[in-house]
Design a protein around this motif. Structure first.
Motif, PDB file in Angstrom:
ATOM      1  N   ARG A 137      18.848  27.068  33.239  1.00  0.00           N
ATOM      2  CA  ARG A 137      19.225  28.376  33.809  1.00  0.00           C
ATOM      3  C   ARG A 137      18.054  29.350  33.786  1.00  0.00           C
ATOM      4  NH1 ARG A 137      21.712  32.009  30.701  1.00  0.00           N
ATOM      5  NH2 ARG A 137      22.573  30.395  29.342  1.00  0.00           N
ATOM      6  N   HIS A 138      17.257  29.298  32.733  1.00  0.00           N
ATOM      7  CA  HIS A 138      16.119  30.224  32.623  1.00  0.00           C
ATOM      8  C   HIS A 138      14.852  29.683  33.273  1.00  0.00           C
ATOM      9  CE1 HIS A 138      18.069  33.249  30.254  1.00  0.00           C
ATOM     10  NE2 HIS A 138      18.425  32.384  29.318  1.00  0.00           N
ATOM     11  N   ASN A 139      14.937  28.507  33.866  1.00  0.00           N
ATOM     12  CA  ASN A 139      13.763  27.912  34.501  1.00  0.00           C
ATOM     13  C   ASN A 139      13.756  28.125  36.009  1.00  0.00           C
ATOM     14  OD1 ASN A 139      11.309  26.529  34.331  1.00  0.00           O
ATOM     15  ND2 ASN A 139      12.252  24.576  34.814  1.00  0.00           N
ATOM     16  N   GLY A 140      14.535  29.105  36.477  1.00  0.00           N
ATOM     17  CA  GLY A 140      14.543  29.427  37.896  1.00  0.00           C
ATOM     18  C   GLY A 140      13.448  30.416  38.244  1.00  0.00           C
ATOM     19  N   PHE A 141      13.524  30.956  39.437  1.00  0.00           N
ATOM     20  CA  PHE A 141      12.505  31.903  39.894  1.00  0.00           C
ATOM     21  C   PHE A 141      12.511  33.150  39.025  1.00  0.00           C
ATOM     22  CE2 PHE A 141      11.145  35.605  42.269  1.00  0.00           C
ATOM     23  CZ  PHE A 141       9.953  35.182  42.834  1.00  0.00           C
ATOM     24  N   PHE A 142      11.298  33.570  38.614  1.00  0.00           N
ATOM     25  CA  PHE A 142      11.159  34.801  37.834  1.00  0.00           C
ATOM     26  C   PHE A 142       9.749  35.338  38.035  1.00  0.00           C
ATOM     27  CE2 PHE A 142      10.281  37.397  34.100  1.00  0.00           C
ATOM     28  CZ  PHE A 142      11.445  38.135  33.998  1.00  0.00           C
ATOM     29  N   ASN A 143       9.639  36.647  38.222  1.00  0.00           N
ATOM     30  CA  ASN A 143       8.312  37.224  38.422  1.00  0.00           C
ATOM     31  C   ASN A 143       8.316  38.712  38.091  1.00  0.00           C
ATOM     32  OD1 ASN A 143       5.555  37.102  39.195  1.00  0.00           O
ATOM     33  ND2 ASN A 143       6.067  38.046  41.154  1.00  0.00           N
ATOM     34  N   THR A 144       7.423  39.120  37.211  1.00  0.00           N
ATOM     35  CA  THR A 144       7.230  40.527  36.885  1.00  0.00           C
ATOM     36  C   THR A 144       5.832  40.687  36.288  1.00  0.00           C
ATOM     37  OG1 THR A 144       8.221  42.455  35.796  1.00  0.00           O
ATOM     38  CG2 THR A 144       8.155  40.402  34.538  1.00  0.00           C
ATOM     39  N   MET A 157       5.357  43.432  30.793  1.00  0.00           N
ATOM     40  CA  MET A 157       6.782  43.770  30.858  1.00  0.00           C
ATOM     41  C   MET A 157       7.666  42.523  30.779  1.00  0.00           C
ATOM     42  SD  MET A 157       6.277  46.912  30.936  1.00  0.00           S
ATOM     43  CE  MET A 157       7.941  47.535  31.086  1.00  0.00           C
ATOM     44  N   PHE A 158       7.052  41.376  31.027  1.00  0.00           N
ATOM     45  CA  PHE A 158       7.705  40.067  30.864  1.00  0.00           C
ATOM     46  C   PHE A 158       8.368  39.970  29.488  1.00  0.00           C
ATOM     47  CE2 PHE A 158       7.496  35.706  29.391  1.00  0.00           C
ATOM     48  CZ  PHE A 158       7.804  34.919  30.493  1.00  0.00           C
ATOM     49  N   SER A 159       7.664  40.457  28.456  1.00  0.00           N
ATOM     50  CA  SER A 159       8.179  40.364  27.085  1.00  0.00           C
ATOM     51  C   SER A 159       9.412  41.238  26.881  1.00  0.00           C
ATOM     52  CB  SER A 159       7.091  40.772  26.085  1.00  0.00           C
ATOM     53  OG  SER A 159       6.008  39.884  26.138  1.00  0.00           O
ATOM     54  N   LEU A 160       9.444  42.401  27.533  1.00  0.00           N
ATOM     55  CA  LEU A 160      10.601  43.287  27.415  1.00  0.00           C
ATOM     56  C   LEU A 160      11.865  42.595  27.923  1.00  0.00           C
ATOM     57  CD1 LEU A 160      11.799  46.158  26.895  1.00  0.00           C
ATOM     58  CD2 LEU A 160      11.242  46.670  29.279  1.00  0.00           C
ATOM     59  N   ILE A 161      11.765  41.960  29.083  1.00  0.00           N
ATOM     60  CA  ILE A 161      12.927  41.267  29.657  1.00  0.00           C
ATOM     61  C   ILE A 161      13.311  40.069  28.793  1.00  0.00           C
ATOM     62  CG2 ILE A 161      13.810  40.075  31.700  1.00  0.00           C
ATOM     63  CD1 ILE A 161      11.936  41.743  33.384  1.00  0.00           C
ATOM     64  N   ALA A 167      17.357  39.580  37.082  1.00  0.00           N
ATOM     65  CA  ALA A 167      16.911  39.831  38.451  1.00  0.00           C
ATOM     66  C   ALA A 167      16.774  41.320  38.730  1.00  0.00           C
ATOM     67  CB  ALA A 167      17.893  39.204  39.439  1.00  0.00           C
ATOM     68  N   ALA A 168      17.687  42.115  38.165  1.00  0.00           N
ATOM     69  CA  ALA A 168      17.649  43.555  38.394  1.00  0.00           C
ATOM     70  C   ALA A 168      16.435  44.204  37.733  1.00  0.00           C
ATOM     71  CB  ALA A 168      18.933  44.199  37.865  1.00  0.00           C
ATOM     72  N   LEU A 169      15.948  43.622  36.639  1.00  0.00           N
ATOM     73  CA  LEU A 169      14.832  44.217  35.900  1.00  0.00           C
ATOM     74  C   LEU A 169      13.458  43.782  36.413  1.00  0.00           C
ATOM     75  CD1 LEU A 169      16.166  43.942  32.222  1.00  0.00           C
ATOM     76  CD2 LEU A 169      15.899  46.022  33.584  1.00  0.00           C
ATOM     77  N   MET A 170      13.400  42.702  37.168  1.00  0.00           N
ATOM     78  CA  MET A 170      12.111  42.177  37.604  1.00  0.00           C
ATOM     79  C   MET A 170      11.298  43.199  38.392  1.00  0.00           C
ATOM     80  SD  MET A 170      12.428  38.176  38.720  1.00  0.00           S
ATOM     81  CE  MET A 170      13.736  38.412  39.914  1.00  0.00           C
ATOM     82  N   GLY A 171      11.870  43.753  39.430  1.00  0.00           N
ATOM     83  CA  GLY A 171      11.153  44.670  40.303  1.00  0.00           C
ATOM     84  C   GLY A 171      10.707  45.955  39.624  1.00  0.00           C
ATOM     85  N   PRO A 172      11.629  46.700  39.001  1.00  0.00           N
ATOM     86  CA  PRO A 172      11.229  47.962  38.358  1.00  0.00           C
ATOM     87  C   PRO A 172      10.175  47.782  37.268  1.00  0.00           C
ATOM     88  CG  PRO A 172      13.610  47.860  38.599  1.00  0.00           C
ATOM     89  CD  PRO A 172      13.085  46.512  38.976  1.00  0.00           C
ATOM     90  N   THR A 173      10.321  46.761  36.431  1.00  0.00           N
ATOM     91  CA  THR A 173       9.339  46.556  35.362  1.00  0.00           C
ATOM     92  C   THR A 173       7.986  46.131  35.917  1.00  0.00           C
ATOM     93  OG1 THR A 173      10.193  44.293  35.059  1.00  0.00           O
ATOM     94  CG2 THR A 173      11.039  46.004  33.579  1.00  0.00           C
ATOM     95  N   ALA A 174       7.987  45.375  37.019  1.00  0.00           N
ATOM     96  CA  ALA A 174       6.728  44.991  37.654  1.00  0.00           C
ATOM     97  C   ALA A 174       5.981  46.229  38.151  1.00  0.00           C
ATOM     98  CB  ALA A 174       6.985  44.030  38.813  1.00  0.00           C
ATOM     99  N   ALA A 222      24.902  42.908  39.224  1.00  0.00           N
ATOM    100  CA  ALA A 222      24.976  41.957  40.339  1.00  0.00           C
ATOM    101  C   ALA A 222      24.485  42.603  41.631  1.00  0.00           C
ATOM    102  CB  ALA A 222      26.415  41.466  40.507  1.00  0.00           C
ATOM    103  N   ILE A 223      24.892  43.861  41.859  1.00  0.00           N
ATOM    104  CA  ILE A 223      24.478  44.572  43.078  1.00  0.00           C
ATOM    105  C   ILE A 223      22.973  44.793  43.092  1.00  0.00           C
ATOM    106  CG2 ILE A 223      24.653  46.764  44.332  1.00  0.00           C
ATOM    107  CD1 ILE A 223      27.565  46.913  43.353  1.00  0.00           C
ATOM    108  N   VAL A 224      22.449  45.278  41.965  1.00  0.00           N
ATOM    109  CA  VAL A 224      21.002  45.539  41.895  1.00  0.00           C
ATOM    110  C   VAL A 224      20.212  44.241  41.995  1.00  0.00           C
ATOM    111  CG1 VAL A 224      19.137  46.456  40.467  1.00  0.00           C
ATOM    112  CG2 VAL A 224      21.324  47.635  40.549  1.00  0.00           C
TER     113      VAL A 224
END
Length: 271
Positions: free
Chosen positions: A62-69, A73-77, A104-111, A189-191
């Motif tokens: 489950r945690h091996n899917g797409f992720f990018n930030t 900030m990676f550590s915060l998430i 998913a909601a945190l990826m963009g803002p933290t990046a 979910a929306i974000v």
């Protein structure tokens, strides 16, 4: 944020997660980007929380899917995700979808925050100090740049990891006490879906160079399609790839398949 006391097991897990997070770009690829590193960073937490091997495997997948930030900030998430996984395993009040939506909601803002502060601000300041010294032949310029830019990121990763875990734990308790869990899940979910949609619009681009000549008139096919719905080819491509992945087609095969098809179409002047 309420201060929490870490148990010896939590301290050990956080230390292991911190060292693993330093490999954020070691397994970077264009399919999952930082997904491999996130799974590696979460592995100590999952070993602590999931004694059952099969359940642990499911969590790792489950945690091996797409992720990018941003790398810091990676550590915060990761810290927040550790708190969410603990809540799921100990109380069962958080499900897999909630965890993935919050990630998913945190990826963009933290990046955006990480790039603005570390890359566009701190890096420039550190480089200015270092270049000033190096221009006079002083080797301390290099050392100061490494200290100001590199060491501050290492310290920030450690602090943000612990802060994410502490904040996640106290925040989850507050949400459940106030009865806002349903609203949080829906909002995340929306974000999360919004962020995925924004990434599709920004990163997926299907450029057709196909022009049809009708008499003395030339019709640009891409302009006609975009006049119906801008970006519809990008959306169709993404949904088509998702459907193939759900059927078991490996992402690497899809990448090479797209590469082959585009080369062939480019040969015929369509791309």
């Amino acid at each position: 944020m309420a201060k929490i006391k870490y148990s010896p097991e939590e301290k050990k897990t956080l230390k292991s997660m911190f060292w693993n997070s330093g490999l954020v770009f070691a397994g970077f690829n264009m399919v999952k980007m930082e997904g491999n590193a996130f799974a590696l960073t979460m592995s100590p937490a999952l070993e602590e929380l999931y004694p059952d091997v099969e359940e642990r495997k499911k969590a790792l997948v489950r945690h091996n899917g797409f992720f990018n930030t941003h790398a810091v900030m990676f550590s915060l998430i990761a810290g927040i995700t550790y708190a969410l996984e603990k809540e799921k395993q100990t109380k069962g009040s958080v499900d897999d979808d909630t965890i993935e939506n919050i990630k998913a909601a945190l990826m963009g803002p933290t990046a955006g925050i990480g790039d603005a502060f570390f890359f566009n601000c701190l890096r420039i300041i550190a480089a200015g100090v270092g270049i000033g010294l190096c221009s006079t032949g002083n080797v301390l310029g290099v050392l100061l740049f490494i200290l100001l830019y590199g060491m501050t990121q290492i310290a920030a990763r450690w602090y943000l990891l612990r802060m994410g875990y502490s904040f996640g734990t106290s925040f989850i308790d507050t949400v459940f006490e106030s009865g806002l869990m349903a609203a949080l899940t829906k909002s995340a979910a929306i974000v999360g879906l919004t962020m995925v949609g924004a990434m599709v619009a920004g990163m997926v681009n299907v450029n057709l160079a196909w022009t049809i000549k009708v008499g003395k008139t030339s019709v640009v096919v891409l302009d006609v399609i975009n006049s119906i719905m801008p970006g519809i080819l990008s959306i169709a491509l993404v949904f088509g790839l998702v459907a193939l992945i759900k059927k078991g087609v490996k992402p690497v095969k899809l990448v090479f398949g797209i590469l082959f098809i585009t080369i062939v179409l480019a040969f015929f002047g369509i791309f």
